[in-house]
Design a protein around this motif. Structure first.
Motif, PDB file in Angstrom:
ATOM      1  N   TRP A  19       0.823  -1.199   0.000  1.00  0.00           N
ATOM      2  CA  TRP A  19       0.000   0.000   0.000  1.00  0.00           C
ATOM      3  C   TRP A  19       0.863   1.258   0.000  1.00  0.00           C
ATOM      4  CZ3 TRP A  19      -5.076  -0.962  -0.627  1.00  0.00           C
ATOM      5  CH2 TRP A  19      -5.545  -2.228  -0.267  1.00  0.00           C
ATOM      6  N   ASN A  20       0.402   2.260  -0.734  1.00  0.00           N
ATOM      7  CA  ASN A  20       0.969   3.609  -0.676  1.00  0.00           C
ATOM      8  C   ASN A  20      -0.191   4.569  -0.905  1.00  0.00           C
ATOM      9  OD1 ASN A  20       2.043   6.181  -1.449  1.00  0.00           O
ATOM     10  ND2 ASN A  20       4.036   5.229  -1.792  1.00  0.00           N
ATOM     11  N   LEU A  21      -0.740   5.113   0.171  1.00  0.00           N
ATOM     12  CA  LEU A  21      -1.954   5.917   0.082  1.00  0.00           C
ATOM     13  C   LEU A  21      -1.713   7.267  -0.592  1.00  0.00           C
ATOM     14  CD1 LEU A  21      -3.662   5.229   3.531  1.00  0.00           C
ATOM     15  CD2 LEU A  21      -3.760   3.907   1.410  1.00  0.00           C
ATOM     16  N   GLY A  33       2.317   7.548  -4.566  1.00  0.00           N
ATOM     17  CA  GLY A  33       3.659   7.870  -5.020  1.00  0.00           C
ATOM     18  C   GLY A  33       4.544   8.259  -3.858  1.00  0.00           C
ATOM     19  N   GLY A  34       5.859   8.251  -4.091  1.00  0.00           N
ATOM     20  CA  GLY A  34       6.787   8.645  -3.043  1.00  0.00           C
ATOM     21  C   GLY A  34       6.959   7.583  -1.967  1.00  0.00           C
ATOM     22  N   SER A  35       7.352   8.022  -0.781  1.00  0.00           N
ATOM     23  CA  SER A  35       7.660   7.142   0.343  1.00  0.00           C
ATOM     24  C   SER A  35       6.438   6.952   1.245  1.00  0.00           C
ATOM     25  CB  SER A  35       8.808   7.740   1.156  1.00  0.00           C
ATOM     26  OG  SER A  35       8.977   7.074   2.378  1.00  0.00           O
ATOM     27  N   ILE A  36       6.502   5.880   2.050  1.00  0.00           N
ATOM     28  CA  ILE A  36       5.436   5.631   3.040  1.00  0.00           C
ATOM     29  C   ILE A  36       5.846   6.096   4.441  1.00  0.00           C
ATOM     30  CG2 ILE A  36       4.234   3.798   1.813  1.00  0.00           C
ATOM     31  CD1 ILE A  36       6.707   2.918   4.579  1.00  0.00           C
ATOM     32  N   LEU A  37       7.004   6.737   4.579  1.00  0.00           N
ATOM     33  CA  LEU A  37       7.505   7.078   5.909  1.00  0.00           C
ATOM     34  C   LEU A  37       6.658   8.131   6.622  1.00  0.00           C
ATOM     35  CD1 LEU A  37      11.367   7.057   5.368  1.00  0.00           C
ATOM     36  CD2 LEU A  37       9.906   5.259   6.317  1.00  0.00           C
ATOM     37  N   ASP A  38       5.942   8.968   5.867  1.00  0.00           N
ATOM     38  CA  ASP A  38       5.071   9.964   6.489  1.00  0.00           C
ATOM     39  C   ASP A  38       3.664   9.438   6.747  1.00  0.00           C
ATOM     40  OD1 ASP A  38       7.039  11.915   6.607  1.00  0.00           O
ATOM     41  OD2 ASP A  38       6.559  12.704   4.619  1.00  0.00           O
ATOM     42  N   HIS A  39       3.359   8.230   6.258  1.00  0.00           N
ATOM     43  CA  HIS A  39       2.059   7.626   6.570  1.00  0.00           C
ATOM     44  C   HIS A  39       1.942   7.440   8.082  1.00  0.00           C
ATOM     45  CE1 HIS A  39       1.712   6.982   2.344  1.00  0.00           C
ATOM     46  NE2 HIS A  39       0.857   5.982   2.391  1.00  0.00           N
ATOM     47  N   SER A  98       7.917   5.487 -12.280  1.00  0.00           N
ATOM     48  CA  SER A  98       8.734   5.762 -11.096  1.00  0.00           C
ATOM     49  C   SER A  98       9.215   4.455 -10.475  1.00  0.00           C
ATOM     50  CB  SER A  98       7.930   6.569 -10.071  1.00  0.00           C
ATOM     51  OG  SER A  98       6.817   5.823  -9.602  1.00  0.00           O
ATOM     52  N   PRO A  99      10.408   4.446  -9.882  1.00  0.00           N
ATOM     53  CA  PRO A  99      10.943   3.203  -9.319  1.00  0.00           C
ATOM     54  C   PRO A  99      10.223   2.788  -8.036  1.00  0.00           C
ATOM     55  CG  PRO A  99      12.408   5.023  -8.855  1.00  0.00           C
ATOM     56  CD  PRO A  99      11.354   5.567  -9.766  1.00  0.00           C
ATOM     57  N   MET A 100      10.115   1.473  -7.854  1.00  0.00           N
ATOM     58  CA  MET A 100       9.642   0.948  -6.580  1.00  0.00           C
ATOM     59  C   MET A 100      10.818   0.978  -5.614  1.00  0.00           C
ATOM     60  SD  MET A 100       7.195  -2.235  -7.638  1.00  0.00           S
ATOM     61  CE  MET A 100       5.830  -2.018  -8.767  1.00  0.00           C
ATOM     62  N   ALA A 101      11.018   2.138  -5.042  1.00  0.00           N
ATOM     63  CA  ALA A 101      12.197   2.390  -4.226  1.00  0.00           C
ATOM     64  C   ALA A 101      12.009   1.849  -2.811  1.00  0.00           C
ATOM     65  CB  ALA A 101      12.488   3.890  -4.184  1.00  0.00           C
ATOM     66  N   HIS A 102      13.106   1.817  -2.094  1.00  0.00           N
ATOM     67  CA  HIS A 102      13.125   1.422  -0.690  1.00  0.00           C
ATOM     68  C   HIS A 102      12.014   2.149   0.077  1.00  0.00           C
ATOM     69  CE1 HIS A 102      15.017  -0.069   2.927  1.00  0.00           C
ATOM     70  NE2 HIS A 102      15.337   1.132   3.376  1.00  0.00           N
ATOM     71  N   ARG A 103      11.136   1.377   0.711  1.00  0.00           N
ATOM     72  CA  ARG A 103      10.040   1.912   1.535  1.00  0.00           C
ATOM     73  C   ARG A 103       9.065   2.786   0.751  1.00  0.00           C
ATOM     74  NH1 ARG A 103      14.156   2.935   6.611  1.00  0.00           N
ATOM     75  NH2 ARG A 103      14.382   0.723   7.133  1.00  0.00           N
ATOM     76  N   SER A 104       8.806   2.395  -0.489  1.00  0.00           N
ATOM     77  CA  SER A 104       7.783   3.081  -1.277  1.00  0.00           C
ATOM     78  C   SER A 104       6.427   2.386  -1.171  1.00  0.00           C
ATOM     79  CB  SER A 104       8.206   3.165  -2.745  1.00  0.00           C
ATOM     80  OG  SER A 104       8.396   1.878  -3.301  1.00  0.00           O
ATOM     81  N   GLY A 105       6.366   1.310  -0.424  1.00  0.00           N
ATOM     82  CA  GLY A 105       5.113   0.609  -0.180  1.00  0.00           C
ATOM     83  C   GLY A 105       5.227  -0.184   1.101  1.00  0.00           C
ATOM     84  N   LEU A 106       4.085  -0.507   1.701  1.00  0.00           N
ATOM     85  CA  LEU A 106       4.067  -1.278   2.947  1.00  0.00           C
ATOM     86  C   LEU A 106       2.992  -2.358   2.873  1.00  0.00           C
ATOM     87  CD1 LEU A 106       1.452  -0.489   5.038  1.00  0.00           C
ATOM     88  CD2 LEU A 106       2.630   1.709   4.905  1.00  0.00           C
ATOM     89  N   CYS A 107       3.209  -3.424   3.618  1.00  0.00           N
ATOM     90  CA  CYS A 107       2.261  -4.531   3.666  1.00  0.00           C
ATOM     91  C   CYS A 107       1.647  -4.631   5.058  1.00  0.00           C
ATOM     92  CB  CYS A 107       2.949  -5.855   3.345  1.00  0.00           C
ATOM     93  SG  CYS A 107       3.727  -5.908   1.722  1.00  0.00           S
ATOM     94  N   LEU A 108       0.357  -4.931   5.094  1.00  0.00           N
ATOM     95  CA  LEU A 108      -0.370  -5.244   6.324  1.00  0.00           C
ATOM     96  C   LEU A 108      -1.027  -6.594   6.097  1.00  0.00           C
ATOM     97  CD1 LEU A 108      -1.883  -1.707   7.011  1.00  0.00           C
ATOM     98  CD2 LEU A 108      -0.098  -2.833   8.355  1.00  0.00           C
TER      99      LEU A 108
END
Length: 351
Positions: A189-191, A194-200, A305-315
């Protein structure tokens, strides 16, 4: 190239996607509702390909990581979007006791067995039956000894999208022999689309987690979350404490210890920039939160865009990992003739 899209009913459409390396085209289904939400599914791995939802301003975007190159689905070592099993997560040393003996499985994560092994259910073509309504049911047969597991298993997964923006996944399975079953979906998931999930911002409704050894195999101990970077009982940005863990998050949070199959609130995820929210409700006792630590940018999303480090997360909602090797864990063993049942609901919103 995709063939002409076929409308199966007012809420389901189907297209065929030719993929180099596949003898038969990929069967792709799109579910839709009155809110404009669209969910795309495929028969390879009974997978969740994309989910387009609106942000707080009504703009739609894909909130899943989706391969831009269709051929990547054939070498999907990140398990992107697929139904994993027969047993999700890890089985230590790729073996477990059964009766008076021991079952040996193929190792595909060091010495351990991960997500059903190198030829698990996520690599199979599932038969698809659309409808009624905005729904598709996928079915797969797994022979006795398939992937090292005992018993002939018939598995079924129905995806259903409601007008209230709830995507329900209902899993069913039967076996003719005693065997472990623990299925889940491995969507990233990346709500923000685009970009990183670190601010989620994430909340997980758990007070304990499973202690792991160096190979990410449970030791059998349940630890309290107090004063640890894994404490998500109050919503917080994922990036706040992630560097306090070697490698990032890849842990199992225990929401309920008895294996009770009642639906329960598992987790809530929010992207403050877009306002998109995801609530996870499930019959399962816990969730594996994985912060995309092994994504490395070597493959691209649909927009290039690249699937970069921490661009998505799994639950990943499923039974306790390595449960067949821990009698103190809720059992994931399915007895011959009984039915495995699992329900997980993803509720979308924006505010």
């Amino acid at each position: 190239m995709a063939s002409v899209e076929t409308s199966l009913n007012s809420a389901v459409a189907r297209l065929q996607l030719a993929v180099e390396g596949l003898e038969e085209p990929l069967q792709v289904f799109t579910l839709g509702n009155c809110r404009g939400t669209q969910v795309q599914l495929a028969d390879l791995g009974a997978s969740l390909l994309s989910v387009h939802t609106a942000d707080r301003d009504g703009r739609h975007g894909n909130i899943l990581l989706t391969y831009g190159e269709p051929r990547n689905w054939l070498d999907n070592n990140w398990f992107l979007g697929v139904t994993v099993g027969r047993v999700a997560n890890r089985i230590g040393r790729a073996r477990f006791p059964l009766g008076e003996g021991e079952v040996q499985l193929p190792a595909n994560d060091g010495e351990n067995h991960l997500h059903g092994g190198p030829e698990g259910l996520g690599t199979r073509r599932w038969a698809a039956s659309p409808g009624p309504g905005a729904a598709v049911t996928f079915r797969c047969e797994s022979a006795d000894g398939d992937g090292g597991y005992p018993g002939r298993v018939e598995a079924e997964l129905t995806y259903r999208l409601s007008e209230e923006d709830e995507l329900t996944l209902e899993y069913r399975a039967r076996s003719d022999r005693r065997t472990p079953i623990s299925l889940t979906n491995h969507a990233y998931w990346n709500l923000a689309a685009g970009g990183s999930i670190l601010d989620h911002e994430l909340q997980i409704n758990a007070a304990q987690y499973l202690e792991l050894d160096s190979g990410l195999i449970p030791t059998g101990e349940l630890l309290d979350l107090d004063s640890t970077p894994l404490d998500f009982r109050r919503r917080k940005p994922i990036g706040r404490d992630i560097d306090r863990l070697p490698g990032g998050y890849d842990n199992y949070w225990v929401v309920e210890r008895t294996g009770d199959k009642a639906l329960k609130s598992i987790a809530s995820l929010r992207d403050p920039l877009s306002g998109r929210c995801l609530d996870v409700i499930s019959s399962e006792p816990g969730v594996q939160f994985y912060s995309g630590n092994f994504l490395d940018g070597s493959r691209n999303r649909e927009d290039g865009s690249p699937m970069a480090h921490r661009s998505g997360l799994c639950l990943e909602t499923h039974g306790f990992p390595d449960a067949p090797n821990h009698s103190e864990f809720p059992s994931i063993m399915l007895e011959a003739g009984e039915e495995y049942r699992q329900t997980t609901i993803y509720k979308f919103s924006a505010k």
